[in-house]
Write a protein that holds these residues in place. Structure first.
Motif, PDB file in Angstrom:
ATOM      1  N   ILE C  71     -11.500  -4.652  -2.905  1.00  0.00           N
ATOM      2  CA  ILE C  71     -11.793  -3.496  -3.465  1.00  0.00           C
ATOM      3  C   ILE C  71     -12.472  -2.674  -2.159  1.00  0.00           C
ATOM      4  CG2 ILE C  71     -12.626  -1.651  -4.867  1.00  0.00           C
ATOM      5  CD1 ILE C  71     -11.654  -3.289  -7.411  1.00  0.00           C
ATOM      6  N   ALA C  72     -13.720  -3.406  -2.009  1.00  0.00           N
ATOM      7  CA  ALA C  72     -14.633  -2.787  -0.928  1.00  0.00           C
ATOM      8  C   ALA C  72     -13.970  -2.603   0.285  1.00  0.00           C
ATOM      9  CB  ALA C  72     -15.670  -3.629  -0.796  1.00  0.00           C
ATOM     10  N   ILE C  73     -13.102  -3.588   0.678  1.00  0.00           N
ATOM     11  CA  ILE C  73     -12.174  -3.860   1.938  1.00  0.00           C
ATOM     12  C   ILE C  73     -11.283  -2.341   2.001  1.00  0.00           C
ATOM     13  CG2 ILE C  73     -10.611  -4.531   3.466  1.00  0.00           C
ATOM     14  CD1 ILE C  73     -11.827  -7.349   2.643  1.00  0.00           C
ATOM     15  N   TRP C  74     -10.770  -2.259   0.852  1.00  0.00           N
ATOM     16  CA  TRP C  74      -9.567  -1.069   0.548  1.00  0.00           C
ATOM     17  C   TRP C  74     -10.414   0.101   0.875  1.00  0.00           C
ATOM     18  CZ3 TRP C  74      -6.133  -3.181  -4.056  1.00  0.00           C
ATOM     19  CH2 TRP C  74      -5.423  -3.954  -3.480  1.00  0.00           C
ATOM     20  N   ILE C  75     -11.668   0.320   0.160  1.00  0.00           N
ATOM     21  CA  ILE C  75     -12.360   1.547   0.162  1.00  0.00           C
ATOM     22  C   ILE C  75     -12.873   1.938   1.725  1.00  0.00           C
ATOM     23  CG2 ILE C  75     -14.581   2.815  -0.415  1.00  0.00           C
ATOM     24  CD1 ILE C  75     -13.918   1.453  -3.237  1.00  0.00           C
ATOM     25  N   THR C  76     -13.476   0.692   2.189  1.00  0.00           N
ATOM     26  CA  THR C  76     -14.034   1.090   3.519  1.00  0.00           C
ATOM     27  C   THR C  76     -12.761   1.136   4.708  1.00  0.00           C
ATOM     28  OG1 THR C  76     -14.482  -1.275   3.813  1.00  0.00           O
ATOM     29  CG2 THR C  76     -16.221   0.108   2.999  1.00  0.00           C
ATOM     30  N   ASP C  77     -11.705   0.155   4.713  1.00  0.00           N
ATOM     31  CA  ASP C  77     -11.038   0.090   5.647  1.00  0.00           C
ATOM     32  C   ASP C  77      -9.723   0.940   5.591  1.00  0.00           C
ATOM     33  OD1 ASP C  77     -13.137  -1.279   6.807  1.00  0.00           O
ATOM     34  OD2 ASP C  77     -12.123  -3.250   6.820  1.00  0.00           O
ATOM     35  N   GLY C  78      -9.500   1.024   4.291  1.00  0.00           N
ATOM     36  CA  GLY C  78      -8.297   1.493   3.838  1.00  0.00           C
ATOM     37  C   GLY C  78      -7.199   0.406   3.595  1.00  0.00           C
ATOM     38  N   THR C  79      -6.074   0.584   2.937  1.00  0.00           N
ATOM     39  CA  THR C  79      -5.140  -0.499   2.805  1.00  0.00           C
ATOM     40  C   THR C  79      -4.183  -0.431   4.041  1.00  0.00           C
ATOM     41  OG1 THR C  79      -3.433   0.948   1.910  1.00  0.00           O
ATOM     42  CG2 THR C  79      -5.330   0.042   0.333  1.00  0.00           C
ATOM     43  N   SER C  80      -2.991  -1.259   3.994  1.00  0.00           N
ATOM     44  CA  SER C  80      -2.094  -1.453   4.958  1.00  0.00           C
ATOM     45  C   SER C  80      -1.309   0.058   5.149  1.00  0.00           C
ATOM     46  CB  SER C  80      -1.084  -2.784   5.036  1.00  0.00           C
ATOM     47  OG  SER C  80      -0.669  -2.617   3.696  1.00  0.00           O
ATOM     48  N   GLN C  81      -1.105   0.299   3.985  1.00  0.00           N
ATOM     49  CA  GLN C  81      -0.151   1.753   3.715  1.00  0.00           C
ATOM     50  C   GLN C  81      -1.101   2.916   4.009  1.00  0.00           C
ATOM     51  OE1 GLN C  81       0.757  -1.270   0.236  1.00  0.00           O
ATOM     52  NE2 GLN C  81       0.735   1.159  -0.273  1.00  0.00           N
ATOM     53  N   GLY C  82      -2.388   2.884   4.300  1.00  0.00           N
ATOM     54  CA  GLY C  82      -2.916   4.107   4.383  1.00  0.00           C
ATOM     55  C   GLY C  82      -4.381   4.047   3.446  1.00  0.00           C
ATOM     56  N   PRO C  83      -5.180   5.095   3.497  1.00  0.00           N
ATOM     57  CA  PRO C  83      -6.286   5.345   2.749  1.00  0.00           C
ATOM     58  C   PRO C  83      -6.017   4.835   1.378  1.00  0.00           C
ATOM     59  CG  PRO C  83      -6.138   7.218   3.546  1.00  0.00           C
ATOM     60  CD  PRO C  83      -4.937   6.353   4.088  1.00  0.00           C
ATOM     61  N   LEU C  84      -6.874   4.147   0.592  1.00  0.00           N
ATOM     62  CA  LEU C  84      -6.657   3.889  -0.856  1.00  0.00           C
ATOM     63  C   LEU C  84      -6.581   5.155  -1.788  1.00  0.00           C
ATOM     64  CD1 LEU C  84      -6.842   1.600  -3.106  1.00  0.00           C
ATOM     65  CD2 LEU C  84      -9.173   2.023  -3.056  1.00  0.00           C
ATOM     66  N   TRP C  85      -7.439   6.289  -1.413  1.00  0.00           N
ATOM     67  CA  TRP C  85      -7.122   7.452  -2.344  1.00  0.00           C
ATOM     68  C   TRP C  85      -5.857   7.993  -2.250  1.00  0.00           C
ATOM     69  CZ3 TRP C  85      -5.741  11.690  -0.117  1.00  0.00           C
ATOM     70  CH2 TRP C  85      -6.249  12.025   1.322  1.00  0.00           C
ATOM     71  N   GLU C  86      -5.177   7.796  -1.369  1.00  0.00           N
ATOM     72  CA  GLU C  86      -3.848   8.571  -1.169  1.00  0.00           C
ATOM     73  C   GLU C  86      -2.848   7.499  -1.870  1.00  0.00           C
ATOM     74  OE1 GLU C  86      -2.379   9.624   3.163  1.00  0.00           O
ATOM     75  OE2 GLU C  86      -1.379   7.800   2.556  1.00  0.00           O
ATOM     76  N   GLN C  87      -3.172   6.236  -1.928  1.00  0.00           N
ATOM     77  CA  GLN C  87      -2.277   5.373  -2.865  1.00  0.00           C
ATOM     78  C   GLN C  87      -2.329   5.782  -4.332  1.00  0.00           C
ATOM     79  OE1 GLN C  87      -0.491   3.508  -0.925  1.00  0.00           O
ATOM     80  NE2 GLN C  87      -1.902   4.249   0.645  1.00  0.00           N
ATOM     81  N   VAL C  88      -3.785   5.917  -4.620  1.00  0.00           N
ATOM     82  CA  VAL C  88      -4.153   6.310  -6.248  1.00  0.00           C
ATOM     83  C   VAL C  88      -3.446   7.686  -6.356  1.00  0.00           C
ATOM     84  CG1 VAL C  88      -5.897   6.866  -7.581  1.00  0.00           C
ATOM     85  CG2 VAL C  88      -6.209   5.296  -5.900  1.00  0.00           C
ATOM     86  N   LEU C  89      -3.568   8.550  -5.395  1.00  0.00           N
ATOM     87  CA  LEU C  89      -2.990   9.847  -5.755  1.00  0.00           C
ATOM     88  C   LEU C  89      -1.587  10.011  -5.844  1.00  0.00           C
ATOM     89  CD1 LEU C  89      -5.227  12.118  -5.738  1.00  0.00           C
ATOM     90  CD2 LEU C  89      -4.206  13.020  -3.659  1.00  0.00           C
TER      91      LEU C  89
END
Ligand SMILES: Nc1ncnc2c1ncn2[C@@H]1O[C@H](COP(=O)(O)OP(=O)(O)OP(=O)(O)O)[C@@H](O)[C@H]1O
Ligand SMILES: Nc1ncnc2c1ncn2[C@@H]1O[C@H](COP(=O)(O)OP(=O)(O)OP(=O)(O)O)[C@@H](O)[C@H]1O
Ligand SMILES: [Mg+2]
Ligand SMILES: [Mg+2]
Lengths: 301, 285, 287, 287, 285
Positions: C71-89
């Protein structure tokens, strides 16, 4: 992918031909939705062997899980890059797919890595195209029809279906060893039968019998026509359109190895493809010798 | 005895029209299926006529069929046989001119007292402001001004009954049916409510059918007292009460005429009461 | 609206009583939060220890520390599909849309069929048939019908929500007190007014109960839809992680889903508390 | 237990009334069945015609005639996995097991948490979290945990059923009339007796409402489980048909599921009618 | 006037023990939070002592706090201040020796009359057969033998009340609390029930607290009549009624002593009644 898929045909065919019984084996075939699931089941001990793509053996090794291919079914992936008819006129090679959306079955799947590799070979960079996971079967068809993807990688029977309706044409064919050589620069072993290494160490007898049965089937495929093979398959597999099934089989039959042996340089090609794009593998030493063995097929009559 | 005329009420129903009686039950029967699967008759050959502007009280042993009768008049239930007419028209469904104070609690538990009382006018399309003004007025008349914002479960039994009264009275119905409305109230509140009811009734000329257990209350309020028999209810006797109006409740009980009337009805009833009592005891033990 | 009581000899003032009641409430709240946190910590610790000691295989079941760092990596570096918050949104948008459509549709159909016996008799059988269709199959049909965009995920969320809400709204309507309906009728309410002012309030606890459970279902629908084919969203995150044998990723994505579900849950509870203020406290819960 | 009424001048005998009531019931039944069949025929005819005229593509959406002949083939020749009834039986067994476990668990937890406020406050948050976990993901976890046999499908069916039943049982318990509970308490009932004789009967319509919808869910759970990996069952039938572009097969399997669901549904309704015989008929439905 | 002793009941509670009073309320207050968020006092400085085997009636204006008082004795509600003792013990929860006839309907709608009445013995572990025999006996005593299999919604208001009475009486409680139990019954049934109650009471030596609106009923039944004030209820006066027992309900109303007692209490109350009435009217309008 499903048991009904042509790329995994040898498994079902072996059972239909009764070769397991001939070897004194009581084998149950269990259908799994995705390769990953099947391998998880293998590792969890729910099943003893899995028919799946060879590349998973490498991937899993990087995670500290050792599985070995004991019979190699195919020397080509059986995958085809289809391009939508609407785009076909100005798409002659992968290079022309720049800026387009490409369909794969799932992210992290073999189709994903193959597509990316082909793009790289054509000189495209990571940002030049978009990958869209669309699954296989009619969701793939629908994605092409609705112009969600310009091109996409899939297997039979989707290939046959799309060619027949003229909705798509072939851009890159990886159903024969020759075409695969040309596209990937080497043979690409795909469908194979693998087991956990720890299991193999304890059950060499069973492994031998399994290998014998599969090799017999591969010989059967090599020596019979597509119609004859189709005859042996369950009716549900070609319920939709039998002619199409046979045609696909005739065109794709060449992907199967005649003897279950690992093609020369095959593992290296797979590693090359994976290493380029799979983050799991990058920077990790992979011992290819531990991913397959030809001991059993060599030993079979 | 000029004040009291015992009379078997057998008037045939008049033709529908301006002078039609407010409520008519002609030869009405009402049956229920018992849990054993048999048919049980609650009302049998029931005849009742309440003229426009008339105040009728109904008394009878518990479980005889008084509530069932009122249900038939509202149109909530339909007779198994016979005909029920309201204002000369056969009853089809619920008539908007009818008001009904239920025997059991039927307030809306999710509405405050104010909203409960305002429900009627709001349903009938009165503008909000006006409806709430009227509701406040009626809440004050039942002495619940301090409890406007309470929900029903926060009120005592008698207070809930008063809310139900206000809820019905606010609509000023042309036909007012009341099922033991005052039985949960103490004597002084009851007297106040009775006066309020009589004032409302004489003001609007409504026709009232009032069910009660209290014979004195019946005599004090009514023009006509229907006495029902036990078992399947039929009309035992109808008494006309011609005490002078306006009547003041706090005084009428000490009126010599009133006491006589009650006594006469009691005497006439005693026999029936004993029959009924005997019958329930037989079936009981 | 609760009753205030306190057993004591001295006659306390109103303020005393209120203070005591507030203190009791605060104490209770601390207890509840303490227990919740305690259980959470115990479970996480047990999990972490079991994976460390290899009682369970973190390859399959991940490990809290691994999930946390994922989760920390996703928050700081984003996921392979873009930033985490975008996925959540993206997932949240599909879910909320599907939830709203499904809930409104379910309530509407429930009330309609609950109020009309003939319609109920005729159509309830078809609703039951529809409810037995596997959602995964529906998923691919929706993709064919609505394409790979948001519509198919929303449709899947809708069908997850609809049936639960429908069943409860329908039964809630049938359970409405007949004396209350009769009273409204006599007070002059039209059928529509009865529905609005009697049926819906009395079915409200039924509907709310179904909303609690069905938001989770909407989330599941949206995620399954993303699973079957999507460009963005938490479902895709899960499916990618699964494809890469990344158990930590799978569990991390599920924890993100849980957080989303809880946030919305609190919103629903808040609405509920405002809608059912009229309810009496059960005797055995009066303090 | 309904009231019998008939508007008529002549005084009818009890038998007359009963005959009339029976006739009215039979008339109504005919109307309902007629309408149901009518709708079914209209839908099927519309579907068939649309596919014949190629308004919709039978490749994706099948056609009634194709579905029918597929079912006929399966019945006469069996499926690739064995005879049809065997598939139905396998799926039914998983479903019923999952349904029972999930329903009993849901009711038990619902009652437990509904009766105990502290437990409810502490655990409800975890139940909500669990409910937001996508079932497909759970499916693969279950396969790892329970293997590929029946257990994993049953577990999936259980989690589909549990939350719906739990939510309703919980709320049903909370809605139990406080006066009735108080009465039972004073009559001498122990907490267990109160639960058994007051809480459960009053929560019964809540629980039954959830059972109606959740049997469909159990079926979905079992089928999804079979989808993920199985040797037999209707889910496998669907997945094979999907893989072979056999839309008729997909729809045929779904129709078989619907038939299964309806049969069980009638059983539940039968039980329900026996349990709620004490209920009054709403005024507006008295004939 | 030897029959009647108006007395402010200020006895201090005795120590717990064999001779402890059955019910004691010492300086009890009960407050509720109103919807406006203010605290409302329903009972204030309330003192009450009911000895073992004593029959106490409580009368007072509607909404004064009678039901609240009974709730405190049962243990269903707890006082905001003060102490409630039953048999000398502070009330913790619901006491199995207490019987309570609720003001509102609290029957189990899913149980037939028979099962409703048998509930108490079954809860208390009486064998099934015996419990049902006892239940049948009690159902007959309230004259509902023909309705054994009916569900509550198939009964009239008065019949439901009788089922509730049977349900409570069957347990033969040592402490019997009744909240307007007879207000829905007609005069003759009421008289029967009153006799039944007195017989039960004298047979078991139970202590009874009986809430009613009917002063005559209160005087006819009670040893002691508590008259409550309006607003926050306190005990206005306690009257000791020493009419000789056994009393027969159908005759006592014509007894000269009885009439005198009623008149005295009425006279004593009139002033208070008028104050209360005035107060509600002020707050009302
Ligand atoms: N739904 C029903 N099914 C069967 N019987 C019923 C039903 N409703 C009422 N009854 C019966 O009809 C009879 C008359 O009931 P009703 O409520 O009219 O009495 P009532 O005169 O109002 O009595 P009370 O003074 O006690 O209110 C009763 O014997 C009752 O049992
Ligand atoms: N839950 C509650 N919240 C707020 N106020 C309440 C609540 N319960 C009762 N009250 C108030 O307490 C007062 C006393 O109520 P109670 O029911 O004891 O009256 P009562 O003497 O039994 O009247 P009745 O003769 O009408 O039954 C009332 O003013 C009522 O509004
Ligand atoms: Mg009645
Ligand atoms: Mg009261």
């Amino acid at each position: 992918g499903g048991m009904e898929k042509q790329i995994y045909l040898p498994a079902v065919l072996t059972e239909r031909l009764g070769y397991f019984k001939d070897e004194g084996l009581d084998v149950e075939l269990i259908n799994s939705r995705a390769g990953v699931e099947a391998e998880n089941e293998l590792l969890a001990g729910a099943v003893q062997g899995v028919v799946g793509f060879y590349d998973h053996t490498i991937d899993l090794q990087s995670k500290g899980k050792y599985i070995e291919s004991i019979v190699q079914f195919s020397q080509a992936p059986g995958e085809v890059e289809l391009v939508s008819t609407k785009q076909a006129a100005n798409t002659k090679s992968f290079a022309d797919l720049k800026g387009k959306t490409l369909g794969v079955t799932g992210l992290g799947s073999s189709t994903d890595f193959l597509t990316q590799y082909l793009c790289q070979r054509a000189g495209l960079k990571a940002g030049d195209y978009t990958l869209l996971p669309v699954g296989a079967g009619n969701t793939f068809v629908a994605a092409v029809k609705q112009d969600q993807i310009a091109a996409g990688m899939t297997t039979e029977p989707t290939i046959g279906r799309m060619l027949k309706t003229g909705e798509a044409s072939i851009l890159v064919d990886m159903r024969t060893p020759e075409a695969t050589e040309a596209a990937l620069g080497g043979p690409y072993p795909a469908a194979s039968f693998y087991v956990q290494s720890s299991w193999l160490a304890k059950h060499r007898d069973d492994a031998t019998k399994l290998a014998n049965a599969f090799v017999r089937t591969l010989r059967f495929i090599a020596t019979h026509s597509a119609e004859e093979i189709a005859e042996k398959m369950p009716a549900d597999y070609y319920q939709g359109d039998k002619a199409l099934y046979v045609k696909g089989l005739a065109e794709g039959k060449a992907q199967f190895t005649p003897d279950g042996r690992m093609p020369k340089n095959g593992p290296e090609t797979v590693l090359k493809v994976l290493a380029a794009f799979n983050k799991n593998i990058q920077g990790k030493p992979v011992d290819l010798a531990k991913t397959y063995t030809t001991d059993f097929v060599d030993a079979s009559r | 005895m000029p004040l009291l005329t015992p009379s078997r009420d057998v008037q045939r129903p008049a033709a529908a029209g301006a002078a039609a009686p407010a409520i008519e039950l002609v030869n009405v029967s009402r049956r229920f299926v018992t849990p054993e699967g048999k048919a049980m008759t609650a009302l049998r050959d029931f005849d009742m006529v309440v003229g426009q502007g008339e105040f009728a009280c109904v008394v009878g042993p518990t479980g005889c069929g008084k509530s069932t009768t009122l249900n038939l008049v509202t149109g909530l239930a339909r007779p198994s046989a016979g005909e029920v007419r309201v204002m000369g028209q056969p009853v089809g469904g619920v008539d908007p001119g009818v008001g009904f104070v239920f025997q059991t609690d039927a307030l809306f538990p999710w509405r405050s007292v104010l909203d409960n009382v305002a429900a009627g006018p709001l349903y009938r399309g009165v503008p909000r402001k006006e409806a709430y003004e009227k509701a406040r007025d009626w809440i004050a008349r039942v002495h619940l001004a301090k409890f406007e914002q309470h929900y029903p479960h926060q009120l005592s039994g008698g207070m809930r009954k008063r809310v139900a009264l206000a809820q019905t009275f606010i609509n000023e119905p042309k036909i007012l049916l009341m099922d033991e409305p005052f039985s949960a109230l103490d004597v002084q509140t009851r007297t106040l409510m009775q006066d309020e009811l009589l004032a409302l009734w004489s003001g609007t000329g409504a026709s009232v059918v009032f069910v009660t257990h209290d014979l004195e209350e019946a005599v004090a309020l009514a023009d006509k007292v229907y006495v029902l028999t036990a078992g399947p209810a039929t009309v035992k006797t109808v008494f006309n009460v011609d005490l002078p109006r306006p009547r003041v409740m706090s005084e009428i009980r000490y009126d010599q005429h009133f006491v006589e009337v009650c006594k006469v009805i009691w005497d006439a009833l005693r026999e029936e009461v004993q029959i009924g009592q005997q019958r329930t005891m037989d079936s009981g033990h | 609206m609760t009753d205030m009581t306190m057993p004591s000899r001295a006659v306390p003032s109103s303020e005393d009583i209120e203070t005591a009641a507030r203190a009791a409430l605060a104490r209770r709240k601390r207890l509840v939060v303490g227990l919740r946190v305690g259980i959470l910590v115990a479970v996480l610790a047990g999990w972490e220890i079991s994976t460390r000691l290899e009682w369970i295989d973190p390859f399959f079941f991940a490990s809290p520390s691994g999930i946390f760092s994922q989760i920390a990596i996703w928050i700081t570096d984003g996921t392979s599909q873009g930033p985490l918050w975008e996925q959540v949104l993206v997932t949240l948008e599909e879910t909320v849309l599907g939830f709203l459509i499904g809930a409104v549709g379910g309530v509407a159909c429930g009330i309609l069929l609950g109020r009309n016996k003939l319609l109920a008799d005729v159509f309830s059988i078809y609703i039951k048939i529809a409810n037995s269709v596997p959602r995964v199959v529906l998923g691919s049909i929706f993709i064919i019908a609505f394409g790979l965009g948001m519509a198919s995920k929303v449709a899947l969320a809708v069908v997850m929500v609809f049936f639960v809400v429908f069943a409860n709204a329908f039964q809630g309507v049938r359970e409405a007190d007949r004396a209350m309906i009769a009273n409204a009728q006599i007070l002059g309410a039209s059928p529509v007014q009865i529905t609005r002012t009697v049926i819906i309030p009395s079915a409200m606890s039924w509907i709310l109960a179904s909303l609690h459970v069905s938001f989770g279902f909407a989330l599941v629908g949206a995620v399954v839809g993303e699973f079957l084919g999507a460009k963005k969203g938490i479902g895709l995150l899960i499916s990618t992680a699964q494809g890469a044998f990344n158990a930590n990723g799978v569990f991390a994505a599920m924890i993100i889903l849980a957080v989303v579900a809880l946030v919305v849950e609190f919103a629903i509870t808040w609405v509920e508390n405002h809608l059912v203020r009229w309810k009496p406290t059960p005797f055995h819960e009066q303090t």
